[in-house]
Structure formats: structure tokens, C-alpha cells
Design a protein around this motif. Structure first.
Motif, PDB file in Angstrom:
ATOM      1  N   ASP A 238      15.626   9.497  51.534  1.00 56.86           N
ATOM      2  CA  ASP A 238      14.443   7.896  51.449  1.00 56.86           C
ATOM      3  C   ASP A 238      15.312   6.800  52.531  1.00 56.86           C
ATOM      4  N   ARG A 239      16.635   7.949  53.043  1.00 56.67           N
ATOM      5  CA  ARG A 239      16.918   6.682  54.708  1.00 56.67           C
ATOM      6  C   ARG A 239      15.940   6.792  55.363  1.00 56.67           C
ATOM      7  N   ALA A 245      11.003   0.758  56.512  1.00 57.61           N
ATOM      8  CA  ALA A 245      10.586  -0.048  55.832  1.00 57.61           C
ATOM      9  C   ALA A 245      10.869  -1.298  56.734  1.00 57.61           C
ATOM     10  N   VAL A 246      12.148  -1.185  57.001  1.00 59.14           N
ATOM     11  CA  VAL A 246      12.985  -1.906  57.753  1.00 59.14           C
ATOM     12  C   VAL A 246      11.811  -2.983  59.364  1.00 59.14           C
ATOM     13  N   ILE A 253       4.772  -7.510  57.489  1.00 57.09           N
ATOM     14  CA  ILE A 253       5.312  -7.644  56.618  1.00 57.09           C
ATOM     15  C   ILE A 253       4.906  -7.083  55.309  1.00 57.09           C
ATOM     16  N   GLU A 254       2.894  -6.835  54.844  1.00 50.83           N
ATOM     17  CA  GLU A 254       2.661  -5.762  53.386  1.00 50.83           C
ATOM     18  C   GLU A 254       3.201  -4.435  53.501  1.00 50.83           C
ATOM     19  N   ALA A 255       3.505  -3.543  55.676  1.00 57.27           N
ATOM     20  CA  ALA A 255       3.501  -2.955  55.215  1.00 57.27           C
ATOM     21  C   ALA A 255       5.649  -2.270  54.470  1.00 57.27           C
ATOM     22  N   ALA A 256       6.275  -3.588  54.862  1.00 57.01           N
ATOM     23  CA  ALA A 256       7.037  -3.263  55.125  1.00 57.01           C
ATOM     24  C   ALA A 256       7.502  -3.128  53.087  1.00 57.01           C
ATOM     25  N   CYS A 257       6.773  -4.341  52.862  1.00 58.34           N
ATOM     26  CA  CYS A 257       7.262  -4.880  51.510  1.00 58.34           C
ATOM     27  C   CYS A 257       6.753  -3.709  50.483  1.00 58.34           C
ATOM     28  N   ALA A 258       5.603  -2.632  50.979  1.00 61.09           N
ATOM     29  CA  ALA A 258       5.145  -1.203  50.743  1.00 61.09           C
ATOM     30  C   ALA A 258       6.287  -0.690  50.314  1.00 61.09           C
TER      31      ALA A 258
END
Length: 330
Positions: A238-239, A245-246, A253-258
Motif C-alpha cells: 500500500d505504500r 494519493a499524496v 483533490i477528488e482523486a487524492a481523497c479516493a
């Protein structure tokens, strides 16, 4: 209250649309929120008479307060209406009676802001500055004799003393401000500039006006809050998704939060994952959900500042929402 992927994405997408017109800082998520006034004056205090201030700089403070308080807008709506005593005397309002008839009555203010602001400037001599200057040189222009020179120095202190009151139409004291301010500057006779009493006093006037503004009205701000990037203790597989995501915060922001939310199931006790999901909720205005995630992150690692700061923001914003709800009833 818990929101799973579809709900969280909807929240983030709706709240973030306005932010993409602005350039967000790297590895941050933008949070627009309303934060509360520091003083709890009655919610019905909207129309304020600005009376003439006394003191040598009272009028400067009066004019600055009229401008600042009169231009406060929260979510597109003015917070105060500022009116002078003369304008109030000639202002009227139409009132509808129980029988439907319309009559004209004098306009009544909710409160009056009055005060006195005085300044004082004191200049005193202080220990001189000692320097050594060359008084003799040899044929090669090297200094062979020096002497001490005493340069006169002074200290200028400017003090501003306010006494400001907000009084209701019934004569009740709603708020007071009497926090004095002072500033001292040292300077010497060999310097090219001399401190200005006017500039120093004006700077302190700006400070006290800003403090009164924060006391009396909420603030609406946009902050770019940095995500937590620590990947230690994440599952190895998961790293890379966490890193992606970061990085996605730079573009979507939508993709990051997902991405952060997708990591919760396999990393339910990871501080960075929980904090970042909480930040997504906070950004979307879901304060209860944000608080839940921040508390979970803090329970895992009580020494982390980010979750506690997030909880503080959420608590503050909830207080502001209570102030806004009370205001909306008037």
C-alpha cells in the motif's frame, strides 16, 4: 456518522470545485471554513451606531473600525450595518400593524459602539553607542591610531490606550476592549532614519482594530492544510498507492481523497491514512465525520500535532456554525 466511498467522493467533488480555480500548495488539501468570533455578543446585534470617539487618535480608530466592521461579509452576506448617529436620527422604517396598516417609525439600532483612544510618546536618552574611529594613518593608509567615539542614542516609546464599549439599545454593556499597546524603538544619531511616532501609532491602531474585528465577528478563510505523508507501518503493497494519493493533491483533490479512503480497509489504524481521510471530510464541510477520523488518529498516536490541530479546527468551526444559526433567526 460514517460515509463510505460514494458519499465521500460526492462531498469532496462538490466542495472542491470552487478551489480548482486557485492554485493549491503542494501536498495540501484546501479547507474553506468559517471560524467563530472570539466574543459571544448577542446574535441580534446587527445595526450598530458608530459614535464619535474621543482622544487624540480616537477619530482614527473610529474611522478604521467603521470601515473594517462595515465590510465584513460571511458567506456573501454582510455581518454588520454601521450607521452614524446623524444618519440614524433621520432614518425610518415601515412597520405593518396587526390590521395590515403600514406606519412609519424611527429606525432603532441594536447597539452603539463608543470609546476613547489616547496615545502617548516618550523619548529618552539611553547609553551611547561606542565606536572606534581612525585618527591617524601611515604611508600605506593603514590605521595607526584610533579613538573612541560616543554616539548619542535614544529610545522612543509610543503607547496607545483604548477604552471601547459596545452597548445595547437598553444600555447593557455587551463588549469592552481596553488592551493597551506599546512599542519601543532604539535609534542613534549616526543613523539615516528616525522612527516616526505617527507610523508607530498607526501600526498599533491597525492591531487593535484587527483584535476588535476578531472579537465581534466570525472569519471566513481558506487554508491549505498539509496532508500527513508518513508511510511507515503501512502494508508494503500500500505504500506506492499512498504516495500516489499524496501526489494527487497537486492536481485532483477528488482523486487524492479516493486514494486515501481506498487504503482504510487494509490500514484501519494508520495515523496518516485516518488523518488524511478526516482532512477530506473537513474540506467537504462534513465536520462530524472529520472529527471522528481525527479522534481515531489521535487515539493511535496522541503525540501527533496534526490530528489535534484538526480537532481544534473542527471544534472552532462548529462553534461558528452555532453563531451563524443563531444569527439566521433574526
Amino acid at each position: 456518522m460514517s460515509y463510505r466511498s460514494g458519499r465521500l467522493l460526492t462531498v469532496c467533488a462538490g466542495a472542491m470545485a470552487a478551489f480548482f480555480a486557485q492554485s493549491a500548495a503542494a501536498e495540501t488539501i484546501p479547507v474553506r471554513g468559517v471560524y467563530p468570533s472570539d466574543a459571544d455578543i448577542p446574535a441580534e446585534t446587527q445595526l450598530i451606531v458608530m459614535e464619535r470617539f474621543g482622544g487624540d487618535i480616537g477619530q482614527d480608530v473610529e474611522l478604521a473600525l467603521s470601515d473594517v466592521l462595515g465590510n465584513i461579509s460571511i458567506r456573501g452576506e454582510p455581518w454588520f450595518d454601521i450607521i452614524s448617529p446623524g444618519a440614524l436620527r433621520s432614518a425610518t422604517v415601515e412597520v405593518e400593524g396587526n390590521d395590515g396598516t403600514i406606519t412609519t417609525a424611527p429606525l432603532q439600532a441594536d447597539a452603539r459602539l463608543r470609546g476613547t483612544v489616547r496615545s502617548e510618546a516618550i523619548e529618552r536618552d539611553i547609553d551611547p553607542k561606542i565606536e572606534r574611529e581612525c585618527v591617524a594613518r601611515d604611508d600605506e593608509d593603514k590605521c595607526i591610531e584610533r579613538r573612541e567615539v560616543r554616539i548619542q542614542c535614544s529610545e522612543l516609546t509610543v503607547r496607545v490606550d483604548p477604552r471601547i464599549l459596545l452597548v445595547s439599545a437598553r444600555g447593557e454593556q455587551l463588549y469592552s476592549f481596553d488592551a493597551s499597546r506599546s512599542e519601543s524603538v532604539r535609534f542613534c544619531a549616526d543613523e539615516s532614519t528616525v522612527p516616526s511616532v505617527l507610523d508607530m501609532a498607526n501600526g498599533m491602531v491597525d492591531q487593535l482594530v484587527g483584535a476588535i474585528r476578531r472579537d465581534l465577528a466570525p472569519r471566513e478563510t481558506l487554508r491549505n492544510i498539509r496532508v500527513m505523508e508518513r508511510r511507515r507501518d503501512l502494508r508494503r503493497e500500500d505504500r506506492d498507492p499512498f504516495r500516489d494519493a499524496v501526489r494527487a493533491t497537486n492536481e485532483s483533490i477528488e482523486a487524492a481523497c479516493a486514494g486515501f479512503e481506498g487504503l482504510e480497509q487494509t490500514n484501519p489504524d494508520h495515523v496518516s491514512v485516518l488523518f488524511n481521510i478526516g482532512l477530506c471530510y473537513e474540506s467537504g464541510g462534513e465536520l462530524e465525520g472529520a472529527g471522528d477520523y481525527y479522534r481515531r488518529a489521535l487515539a493511535i498516536d496522541p503525540d501527533r500535532d496534526y490530528p489535534q490541530e484538526g480537532l481544534n479546527r473542527v471544534s472552532s468551526r462548529m462553534r461558528a456554525e452555532a453563531q451563524l444559526a443563531a444569527r439566521s433567526r433574526y
